[in-house]
Scaffold this active site. Structure first.
Site, mmCIF file in Angstrom:
data_model
loop_
_atom_site.group_PDB
_atom_site.id
_atom_site.type_symbol
_atom_site.label_atom_id
_atom_site.label_comp_id
_atom_site.label_asym_id
_atom_site.label_seq_id
_atom_site.Cartn_x
_atom_site.Cartn_y
_atom_site.Cartn_z
ATOM 1 N N ASN A 1 -64.253 22.505 -116.940
ATOM 2 C CA ASN A 1 -65.000 21.572 -116.092
ATOM 3 C C ASN A 1 -66.339 21.244 -116.728
ATOM 4 O O ASN A 1 -66.846 21.982 -117.582
ATOM 5 C CB ASN A 1 -65.232 22.170 -114.699
ATOM 6 C CG ASN A 1 -66.175 23.344 -114.712
ATOM 7 O OD1 ASN A 1 -65.774 24.474 -115.032
ATOM 8 N ND2 ASN A 1 -67.440 23.110 -114.375
ATOM 9 N N CYS A 2 -66.911 20.099 -116.321
ATOM 10 C CA CYS A 2 -68.286 19.764 -116.669
ATOM 11 C C CYS A 2 -69.081 19.770 -115.373
ATOM 12 O O CYS A 2 -68.785 20.532 -114.448
ATOM 13 C CB CYS A 2 -68.364 18.435 -117.410
ATOM 14 S SG CYS A 2 -67.746 17.019 -116.471
ATOM 15 N N ILE A 3 -70.081 18.925 -115.250
ATOM 16 C CA ILE A 3 -70.951 18.974 -114.075
ATOM 17 C C ILE A 3 -70.209 18.590 -112.797
ATOM 18 O O ILE A 3 -70.377 19.218 -111.747
ATOM 19 C CB ILE A 3 -72.164 18.048 -114.266
ATOM 20 C CG1 ILE A 3 -73.044 18.582 -115.392
ATOM 21 C CG2 ILE A 3 -72.992 17.966 -112.988
ATOM 22 C CD1 ILE A 3 -74.254 17.730 -115.658
#
Length: 531
Positions: free
Chosen positions: A471-473
């Protein structure tokens, strides 16, 4: 077995994943920036003169401590990147990858130091000679300052070595050095050679970065607009971090002497000026690429777009989307996270997103023309207060609410006209989709995320369909075996903001600010299935 099932990533996916790895040091950088901003501003002579109650030994010690601790991330930024990149890119043995990143960075600089010493350039304390050869101390090692670009290249090399050798099998006599233990060993050898090559080729890399910086800066006041618009246009593809890192941390964002040291990159210059006791004010050439440019769109424009979407929804559906829009506005203005709002209109009206990107870029230019000097990274209310108001009228913070108000009106009018004129199906306008929206809050909510993670996993085709999960932000980033097993409608009914299929195996699911918790819950479910 896991390695054989892993899909080979494309160049596009590699750059996406590389940009994602930047977020770990950048998140710390943002927090340290706030610490440094509060500490340096409240300990400054101007603030203590204005508020004498702050000028006490205890408070000043606290503020000085905050500034000192906050300067950590900027002092050791390159080594942080060299650790974070192999850590983020590695599929297995991530701890070994991170450790090898640190080893590789130090060994590379030691090898550069060896080369400089062998050539008779070092040791020296002559400032002119040091500057001519771009030499500075890195972790106590006198070496060529390759900055963030050098750290990124080193991190990628270490990651490649890790992927190739982390499961190597050696002869029995050498078996102790096999497997994951071999990675820092081969890293030491390879990065030792890389360090010998750097002095021979670095001038070419430096010339390329300088050329990019010259191109952007030669655009004058439109340079910030090119940057701001480009960043928004790259965001849906997850590639914006590459452009942002170039401007924030390399010569492309400018070079300046601060407190006797040559500093490169817009954010690095700003933070160096922030921590320099001799400095008065901030360089407009650096801040024009930073927080201030985002503020018209983040604090004014997108909230205006949210209000337009609310007013354009069917009256009977407005109460259903109110929470969605309010949470998006809060995430945008307080957290600087815009995707929960942007993905509400990105896929149904790409032209509106293009207009948003252009207006965001225009906000960068307007702030620069007005001479506003508010730095840091997020463009939210926190940056406005800490790096604008607390640093006095010299930052021209009082212009931000004025411009944000103009952007609010502009976005509201543009979005309301476009939604009604072209019948754009933003939230609350489609009868069928709204009735489906009623089921967006699932009956069974598990875990701390507030999302039905088992149902999300099922909508992704089950644990067996997922070959990698990260995942990212705001997004889940996945590789899947069979894209046809992914149910995008079900994911949206489970409150996913958007689903982006990049190719036949790569997928992004936009969740929002709780994405880390959702990812952790999905990972736990997948591990339980494997067990």
């Amino acid at each position: 077995m896991a390695a054989s099932q892993t899909q080979k990533i494309t160049l596009w996916e590699f750059f996406q994943n590389l940009g994602k790895t930047f977020m770990l040091p950048v998140a710390l950088l943002s927090f340290c920036g706030i610490m440094l901003g509060i500490g340096s501003s409240l300990s400054s002579h101007d603030v203590t003169t204005l508020i004498p109650a702050l000028d006490t030994p205890v408070l000043q010690l606290v503020f000085t401590w905050m500034a000192k601790v906050g300067s950590f991330a900027f002092t050791f930024l390159p080594v942080m990147f060299c650790i974070a990149i192999p850590l983020g890119l590695a599929r297995e043995n991530k701890g070994v990858a991170a450790f090898s990143g640190f080893v590789g960075f130090v060994v590379m600089n030691l090898a550069v130091n060896f080369w400089l010493t062998a050539k008779g350039i070092l040791p020296t304390s002559d400032p002119a000679l040091l500057k001519a050869n771009n030499i500075r101390d890195t972790l106590g090692i006198a070496s060529i300052d390759t900055g963030i670009l050098g750290a990124v290249i080193a991190g990628i090399i270490v990651w490649m070595l890790h992927e190739r050798f982390h499961n190597i099998r050696l002869p029995d006599a050498l078996a102790f050095f096999g497997g994951a233990r071999f990675v820092p060993i081969i890293t030491t050898l390879v990065m030792g050679v890389v360090g010998l090559v750097i002095p021979l080729i670095w001038s070419v890399f430096a010339a390329g970065i300088n050329g990019l910086g010259y191109m952007i800066n030669s655009a004058g006041d439109f340079g910030p607009m090119i940057f701001g618009t480009g960043e928004r246009l790259l965001l849906p593809f997850g590639l914006q971090h590459i452009l942002v890192a170039l401007i924030r941390f390399t010569d492309a964002g400018g070079t300046m002497d601060v407190c006797g040291h040559s500093v490169s990159g817009a954010l690095t210059i700003f933070q160096a000026q922030l921590s320099c006791p001799e400095n008065r004010g901030f360089a407009e050439s650096a801040t024009r690429f930073l927080s201030q440019g985002k503020m018209p769109a983040f604090l004014g424009g997108l909230p205006g777009a949210a209000l337009a979407m609310y007013h354009c929804a069917r009256p009977e559906n407005r109460h259903k989307i109110k929470g969605l829009l309010i949470s998006g506005v809060i995430a945008c203005t307080v957290g600087g996270t815009t995707e929960p709002l942007e993905f509400l209109f990105l896929f149904v009206a790409p032209v509106l997103y293009l207009i948003h990107a252009l207006l965001t870029g225009l906000g960068f230019t307007v702030m620069a023309v007005l001479g506003v000097t508010i730095g840091n990274t997020d463009g939210n209310v926190i940056d406005f207060v800490v790096f604008g108001i607390l640093h006095g009228l010299s930052t021209k913070w009082y212009l931000v609410p004025v411009v944000a108000a103009v952007w609010f009106v502009a976005y509201y009018l543009i979005f309301r006209f476009a939604i009604q004129r072209f019948n754009i199906r933003t939230p609350g306008r489609d009868i069928e989709s709204v009735s489906a929206d009623a089921s967006q809050v699932p009956a069974a909510v598990t875990g701390k995320s507030g999302y039905d993670s088992p149902a999300i996993l099922a909508a992704l085709g089950g644990a067996d369909n997922i070959t990698s999960l990260d995942n990212c932000i705001t997004r889940l980033r996945l590789s899947v075996k069979d894209m046809s097993l992914v149910n995008s409608d079900a994911l949206k009914a489970l409150r996913a903001i958007g689903v982006v299929q990049l190719n036949q195996h790569s997928l992004q699911v936009v969740i929002g600010t709780q994405v880390q918790s959702v990812k952790d819950e999905l990972q736990t479910l997948m591990n339980s299935v494997e067990a």
